[in-house]
Design an enzyme around this catalytic site. Sequence first.
Site, PDB file in Angstrom:
ATOM      1  N   GLU A 174      -0.976  -9.220  -0.724  1.00 33.55           N
ATOM      2  CA  GLU A 174      -2.431  -9.386  -0.583  1.00 33.55           C
ATOM      3  C   GLU A 174      -3.133  -9.363  -1.940  1.00 33.55           C
ATOM      4  OE1 GLU A 174      -2.385  -6.135   2.432  1.00 33.55           O
ATOM      5  OE2 GLU A 174      -3.783  -7.435   3.510  1.00 33.55           O
ATOM      6  N   ALA A 219       0.863  -1.176   0.000  1.00 30.46           N
ATOM      7  CA  ALA A 219       0.000   0.000   0.000  1.00 30.46           C
ATOM      8  C   ALA A 219       0.900   1.227   0.000  1.00 30.46           C
ATOM      9  CB  ALA A 219      -0.876  -0.007   1.236  1.00 30.46           C
ATOM     10  N   GLY A 257       0.440  -4.955   0.806  1.00 32.19           N
ATOM     11  CA  GLY A 257      -0.718  -4.968  -0.089  1.00 32.19           C
ATOM     12  C   GLY A 257      -0.431  -5.654  -1.414  1.00 32.19           C
ATOM     13  N   GLU A 262       4.064  -5.527   7.505  1.00 34.25           N
ATOM     14  CA  GLU A 262       3.343  -4.411   8.137  1.00 34.25           C
ATOM     15  C   GLU A 262       3.752  -4.164   9.578  1.00 34.25           C
ATOM     16  OE1 GLU A 262       1.954  -6.645   6.142  1.00 34.25           O
ATOM     17  OE2 GLU A 262       0.619  -5.636   4.729  1.00 34.25           O
TER      18      GLU A 262
END
Length: 264
Positions: free
Chosen positions: A113, A65, A110, A133
């Site tokens: 993911e 992200a 992300g 993270e």
Amino acid sequence: MYATLLTNLENGILTITINRPDKLNALNKQVFDDIDTAMSEVYHNDDIKSAIITGAGSKAFVAGADIAEFASFSKKEAVALSKRGQDVFFKIENSPKPVIAAVNGFALGGGCELAMACHFRICSENAKFGQPEVNLGLIPGYGGTQRLTQLVGKGKSMELQMTAQIIDANEALRVNLVNHITTSEELLKKTMEILQTIQTKAPFAISKIIDCINTAVVSDSAYTNGKSGYEKEADAFGDCFNTTDMKEGTTAFLEKRKANFSGK
Ligand code: COA
């Protein structure tokens, strides 16, 4: 056509390339909006039979992200960001047409993911996977706590997410995070070959395989409509009998010829 994606339709396969190579293809709001729109195209454009998601450049699939975008978020904004990311990734996971991740470098946070939301993953030898993270005082927010656990099992998922360990392609293959490893040069070719094989099968049956397998791993009752995977499978098995393709497939077998599916 898209601010952050390149798309290319060839032989029924839509290749969706996240195109922010200077930021290692980090996922910002615009990337989510663009993936959302591109997935609508996958769902509704009859010329598209399947899709590949990959990253621009040779270094990264997606490095996570966009940390710069969310660093100053409030709790409310962060929850909304997580829900938005989860929804877009559900849209990939629930696509009635196959979506494969071609992972060409870093797939972190992300990015890992996103790869896990695809139906399965092929990676290049230089791929690296991880959920780092906790290094940021965070946890995965786009389904990573759930999907990594589904793919690699609880103990390995716990270890990877607690330690923020980055694993290489061989380890990703060993723990079932990816199905195949190729050279960087062969990555898209190999992914396309697999999709071309899938595209010779009956599309309705493929869509039902996706739906039933998703039900085996997604416990969210909003998704399963309260039905067990076995109930869904029996319904879907029955639904196949109403298709022309099922008649063609069984007739072709009995006539000892190759089936020619029409998608009906
Ligand atoms: N969000 C925002 N920007 C990112 C990013 C992310 N997740 N990952 C990389 N970038 C940006 C860098 O800030 C840098 O931008 P700049 O040139 O404007 O400074 C550019 O992409 C290149 O990254 P850089 O860190 O210089 O490359 P590197 O080869 O030294 O390191 C990584 C590569 C992947 C190890 C490193 O970028 C990294 O750790 N990224 C974050 C991974 C992460 O924690 N992801 C989870 C986020 S929730």
